[in-house]
Design a protein around this motif. Structure first.
Motif, PDB file in Angstrom:
ATOM      1  N   LEU A  50       0.769  -1.025  -0.249  1.00 57.21           N
ATOM      2  CA  LEU A  50      -0.266   0.264  -0.047  1.00 57.21           C
ATOM      3  C   LEU A  50       1.115   1.118   0.214  1.00 57.21           C
ATOM      4  O   LEU A  50       0.134   2.371  -0.406  1.00 57.21           O
ATOM      5  N   HIS A  73      -0.864  -7.385  -6.950  1.00 54.25           N
ATOM      6  CA  HIS A  73      -2.324  -7.603  -6.844  1.00 54.25           C
ATOM      7  C   HIS A  73      -2.069  -9.278  -6.896  1.00 54.25           C
ATOM      8  O   HIS A  73      -3.082  -9.279  -5.857  1.00 54.25           O
ATOM      9  N   LYS A  74      -1.492  -9.807  -7.454  1.00 51.61           N
ATOM     10  CA  LYS A  74      -2.128 -11.203  -6.615  1.00 51.61           C
ATOM     11  C   LYS A  74      -0.971 -11.197  -5.730  1.00 51.61           C
ATOM     12  O   LYS A  74      -1.264 -11.931  -4.690  1.00 51.61           O
ATOM     13  N   ARG A  76      -0.895  -9.477  -2.847  1.00 52.66           N
ATOM     14  CA  ARG A  76      -2.653  -9.170  -1.864  1.00 52.66           C
ATOM     15  C   ARG A  76      -3.346  -9.799  -2.061  1.00 52.66           C
ATOM     16  O   ARG A  76      -3.421 -10.340  -0.266  1.00 52.66           O
ATOM     17  N   GLN A  77      -3.424 -10.852  -2.462  1.00 55.02           N
ATOM     18  CA  GLN A  77      -4.819 -11.954  -2.716  1.00 55.02           C
ATOM     19  C   GLN A  77      -3.821 -12.683  -1.084  1.00 55.02           C
ATOM     20  O   GLN A  77      -4.699 -13.502  -0.811  1.00 55.02           O
ATOM     21  N   VAL A 105     -11.640 -10.546  -7.456  1.00 50.55           N
ATOM     22  CA  VAL A 105     -10.624 -11.565  -7.922  1.00 50.55           C
ATOM     23  C   VAL A 105     -10.075 -12.942  -7.990  1.00 50.55           C
ATOM     24  O   VAL A 105      -9.319 -13.465  -9.041  1.00 50.55           O
ATOM     25  N   MET A 153     -10.380 -14.515   1.697  1.00 50.81           N
ATOM     26  CA  MET A 153      -8.875 -14.210   0.453  1.00 50.81           C
ATOM     27  C   MET A 153      -8.108 -15.729   0.806  1.00 50.81           C
ATOM     28  O   MET A 153      -7.327 -15.702  -0.172  1.00 50.81           O
TER      29      MET A 153
ATOM     30  N   LEU B 126      -8.165  -2.565  -2.185  1.00 48.30           N
ATOM     31  CA  LEU B 126      -6.971  -3.354  -3.339  1.00 48.30           C
ATOM     32  C   LEU B 126      -6.532  -4.355  -2.025  1.00 48.30           C
ATOM     33  O   LEU B 126      -5.319  -5.239  -2.518  1.00 48.30           O
ATOM     34  N   VAL B 128      -7.372  -6.730  -1.076  1.00 44.81           N
ATOM     35  CA  VAL B 128      -8.080  -8.139  -0.889  1.00 44.81           C
ATOM     36  C   VAL B 128      -7.792  -8.413  -2.891  1.00 44.81           C
ATOM     37  O   VAL B 128      -7.778  -9.285  -3.072  1.00 44.81           O
ATOM     38  N   GLY B 129      -6.992  -7.438  -2.709  1.00 40.87           N
ATOM     39  CA  GLY B 129      -6.436  -8.078  -4.623  1.00 40.87           C
ATOM     40  C   GLY B 129      -6.897  -7.310  -5.941  1.00 40.87           C
ATOM     41  O   GLY B 129      -6.440  -7.807  -6.972  1.00 40.87           O
ATOM     42  N   MET B 130      -7.325  -6.090  -5.450  1.00 39.33           N
ATOM     43  CA  MET B 130      -8.254  -5.613  -6.880  1.00 39.33           C
ATOM     44  C   MET B 130      -6.910  -5.044  -7.727  1.00 39.33           C
ATOM     45  O   MET B 130      -7.214  -4.350  -6.505  1.00 39.33           O
TER      46      MET B 130
END
Ligand SMILES: Nc1ncnc2c1ncn2[C@@H]1O[C@H](COP(=O)(O)OP(=O)(O)OP(=O)(O)O)[C@@H](O)[C@H]1O
Ligand SMILES: [Mg+2]
Lengths: 240, 222
Positions: A50, A73-74, A76-77, A105, A153, B126, B128-130
């Motif tokens: 972030l 993004h991957k 952060r999952q 997602v 998630m 963001l 959660v990966g969006m």
């Protein structure tokens, strides 16, 4: 699970993190304490991208965050985050709050996502709230939903930034209890908090941050009862 | 009275055209405004420059001058009449110019709406990966949209008024038809009163609709 090497972070000319190195094991619960403005939130926010890092290296959940080729993004999952202000999606129901990540997602089917969300709501002690909106819930309930949203998630690590600081005192316990259960289940957690009781009881290791450095770290029992550094002693004298 | 009844079909034909231009321009202005607003908020500096240049150019010159320039000025240096047809070019160019002009104001409405959404909402999405696009589409825009409705409806009312500026560049609509009828009947007072009344009915209903929406959204805060 998390490996941080010589992390520096500046906002403009103002250096907030001045060389942080640390290593978090799988299933470890690390509690971060320190005075306001010491860089705790900034540190946590660097761990899921972030905030962009100025220099240094971060490896988390098996991925190199500081490698520009990494798909953030991957990544952060696999890294859940819980915010001080909950940040539930105001326009969505509780169920949608929890399922929107998995559906959009991870492309989970709505049925599967709903099923998982119901289980998670039961787990955080909020069965039957599916169709409510965030502003119909108390702060403690909202924060538990936020934890469920992150868990949906199926992350490898959970980051908590002062999850109970915005709560009325009588609601702090219910949120800490959910976090404690997570720790018992073996979730890897990094928790910024002022709840020294939680740190002592649930934390495996405590990091004391001040002015952008990790000044001291150790087992909660050692660090609380026998701090080595002057700054740690001063801080603990104020909060304990 | 006979003047009104006798020429009502022509005037109503003009009203229909005005409504058509309004609908086209209102749809286009929202599309253009949304794209330009996203560009203004983009991380890519060139996109931001293009969008803010567009907004400033259209907001800092009068619509009538823009219409004269594009509808009547451009054909003097480009064979646009051959490209689009002698009859089509003025209509297309006028509708597009109007949409671009209104779109510049809509850009600012949408941008303000997006910036008004709490930053924590975006960060949670963001986290959660969006992607940025998913965050915009599923989290930020739906929340921004609710606060954007009243100013957008006002802008729509403005757009309906602004279609009257198409007449001076030779595009047939309500004012244009009114002028034709007056040229034939000399009933200047009656026909302009009729034209004004028709605008009033349309725009007043749109504004009432805005007030209604505003009240609905206040009751239902979500
Ligand atoms: N986006 C930003 N731009 C500029 N400065 C920032 C930004 N975010 C944080 N800072 C500064 O960085 C410093 C550390 O902030 P941070 O939020 O990490 O502290 P903290 O330890 O979490 O404090 P608290 O206990 O109050 O939450 C503060 O001085 C803050 O003003
Ligand atoms: Mg903080």
């Amino acid at each position: 699970m998390i490996s941080v090497k010589n992390l520096h972070k500046s906002f403009g000319h103002h250096e907030i993190l001045k060389g942080i190195s640390n290593h978090v094991e799988e299933q470890e619960v690390v509690v971060v304490i320190g005075p306001s403005g010491s860089g705790k939130s900034t540190f946590l926010r660097c761990l899921n991208g972030l905030e962009s890092v100025t220099s240094g290296e971060i490896e988390i959940a098996g991925m190199n965050l500081t490698d520009p080729k990494t798909d953030i993004h991957k990544l952060r999952q696999h890294v859940g985050m819980v915010f001080q202000q909950f940040n539930l999606f105001k326009h969505l129901t509780i169920l949608e709050n929890i399922t929107i990540g998995p559906r959009k997602v991870k492309k989970q089917s709505t049925a599967e996502a709903n099923e998982i969300a119901r289980e998670l709501l039961a787990k955080v002690g909020l069965p039957g709230k599916e169709q409510r909106y965030p502003d119909e819930l108390s702060g403690g309930q909202q924060q538990r939903v936020a934890i469920a949203r992150a868990l949906a998630m199926k992350p490898d690590v959970m980051l908590f930034d002062e999850p109970t600081s915005a709560l009325d005192p009588e609601m702090v316990g219910e949120v800490l209890q959910v976090m404690k259960n997570l720790a018992i289940e073996g979730m890897t957690m990094v928790v910024v908090t002022h709840e020294m009781g939680f740190a002592r009881e649930v934390g495996h290791r405590v990091l004391f941050m001040d002015e952008g450095y990790i000044v001291e770290e150790g087992k909660p029992s050692d660090l609380f009862s026998n701090p080595q550094m002057e700054r740690t002693k001063n801080f603990l004298a104020k909060v304990l | 009275m006979n003047v009104i009844w006798g020429n009502l079909p022509v005037i109503l034909g003009g009203l229909a055209l005005t409504i058509q231009y309004s609908i086209v321009a209102i749809i286009l202005m929202v599309v253009i405004g949304l794209i330009a607003a996203l560009m203004r908020l983009s991380k890519l500096a060139p996109l931001r420059w293009v969008a803010s240049t567009y907004v400033e150019m259209f907001r800092s010159t009068p619509l009538l001058v823009q219409l004269f320039f594009i509808v009547l000025g451009l054909p003097a240096i480009l064979p646009v009449n051959q490209w689009f047809g002698q009859l089509m070019y003025p209509i297309l160019a006028a509708a597009l110019t109007l949409s671009l002009n209104e779109g510049a104001y809509v850009t600012e409405i949408i941008r303000a709406g997006i910036l008004g959404v709490d930053r924590g909402q975006k960060e949670a999405a963001l986290s959660v990966g969006m992607t940025d696009l998913q965050t915009m589409r599923y989290i930020v825009l739906p929340q921004a949209f609710k606060r954007m409705i009243p100013p957008l409806v006002n802008q729509a009312a403005q757009t309906i008024k602004d279609t009257s500026l198409l007449a001076p560049v030779g595009v047939a609509e309500l004012v244009y038809k009114g002028e034709i009828v007056i040229a034939a009947t000399f009933a200047s007072f009656t026909i302009w009163a009729l034209v004004a009344a028709l605008y009033f009915i349309i725009i007043f209903s749109v504004s009432k609709c805005s007030a209604y929406l505003e009240r609905r959204l206040q009751v239902d805060k979500r």
